[in-house]
Design an enzyme around this catalytic site. Sequence first.
Site, PDB file in Angstrom:
ATOM      1  N   LYS A  62      20.963   0.472  21.129  1.00  0.00           N
ATOM      2  CA  LYS A  62      22.110   1.255  20.651  1.00  0.00           C
ATOM      3  C   LYS A  62      22.180   1.213  19.123  1.00  0.00           C
ATOM      4  O   LYS A  62      21.145   1.205  18.460  1.00  0.00           O
ATOM      5  CB  LYS A  62      23.401   0.769  21.333  1.00  0.00           C
ATOM      6  CG  LYS A  62      23.247   0.754  22.862  1.00  0.00           C
ATOM      7  CD  LYS A  62      24.523   0.532  23.614  1.00  0.00           C
ATOM      8  CE  LYS A  62      24.243   0.574  25.122  1.00  0.00           C
ATOM      9  NZ  LYS A  62      25.415   0.388  25.941  1.00  0.00           N
ATOM     10  N   ASN A  95      18.013  -0.976  25.552  1.00  0.00           N
ATOM     11  CA  ASN A  95      18.671   0.037  24.715  1.00  0.00           C
ATOM     12  C   ASN A  95      19.468  -0.702  23.633  1.00  0.00           C
ATOM     13  O   ASN A  95      20.540  -1.227  23.913  1.00  0.00           O
ATOM     14  CB  ASN A  95      19.583   0.890  25.607  1.00  0.00           C
ATOM     15  CG  ASN A  95      20.363   1.919  24.819  1.00  0.00           C
ATOM     16  OD1 ASN A  95      20.143   2.097  23.623  1.00  0.00           O
ATOM     17  ND2 ASN A  95      21.282   2.591  25.489  1.00  0.00           N
ATOM     18  N   GLU A 145      23.951   4.416  36.160  1.00  0.00           N
ATOM     19  CA  GLU A 145      24.770   3.570  35.294  1.00  0.00           C
ATOM     20  C   GLU A 145      26.243   3.927  35.477  1.00  0.00           C
ATOM     21  O   GLU A 145      26.750   4.852  34.817  1.00  0.00           O
ATOM     22  CB  GLU A 145      24.399   3.775  33.833  1.00  0.00           C
ATOM     23  CG  GLU A 145      22.948   3.453  33.526  1.00  0.00           C
ATOM     24  CD  GLU A 145      22.795   3.019  32.076  1.00  0.00           C
ATOM     25  OE1 GLU A 145      22.469   1.850  31.845  1.00  0.00           O
ATOM     26  OE2 GLU A 145      23.039   3.843  31.190  1.00  0.00           O
TER      27      GLU A 145
END
Length: 264
Positions: A17, A15, A176
């Site tokens: 981001k 990821n 997570e």
Amino acid sequence: MTTPSASRTPIIGGNWKMNTSAASATALAAAVSAGCGDALNHVQVAVFPPFPYLLAVGAALRDAKSGVLLGAQDFYHEKNGAFTGEVSLEMLADCGVKIVLTGHSERRHVIKESDELIAAKTRASLAAGLRCILCIGETIEQRRAGETDAINERQLRSALQGIPAAQLAGLVIAYEPVWAIGTGVNATPDDAKNAHAHIRRVLGNLYGQAVADATPIQYGGSVKPSNARELFTQPGVDGGLIGGASLKAEDFCAIVRAAVPDRT
Ligand code: PGA
């Protein structure tokens, strides 16, 4: 009883981001494709670049023929229309996207997405035939209050409401813990193992044991090359969702290699 995780293909997501540039995103995609080598035969890998770079990263992945999937970090669940600034699943599929994220803690806690919106997105992505990584996890206050399992269960039940079992083949869960994301502090292997076991029990209660056994559950939160193997070898941990360490091809590929199941 948990079926050995060897029956599920481990999956690692990178990821990115709100990071990279056009040049660095394509270079990273090429370096990941080349650097992960043979591990890509044993681990499903996906990368999640920012929207503006999806086409370029998709082209880089196609050129490399590595099988790394193109993913999108977000989308809006409506088909089309007056939703300024939003991007539909159809548009993403058009760009070659195969897998999306929902419920990421930054979208829950920073962008303030509601449980209802997360459920709508999760439902729409699976109905569209895309894979969906649904992220769940507790805050530090909730952990201290002993609410980890209750929060995971609540987020899971809420996000999966109304989704038929027939569509769950596309689902991946990412556990997570919010306090572990981007902090350098990871859950202990035991914490991860226990949370994953509870999540799988909830899935079993909702959809039956076969679905629970078939659904990959990733761990996410400060995974790095030095802790990946210990986390990924816990029973019921089927790879990870990686933030910071996914921005360096060398580190990300080391994490991918750590997810290759033992050939015993
Ligand atoms: P991190 O992020 O690896 O930087 O902790 C994980 C995530 O946000 O999925």
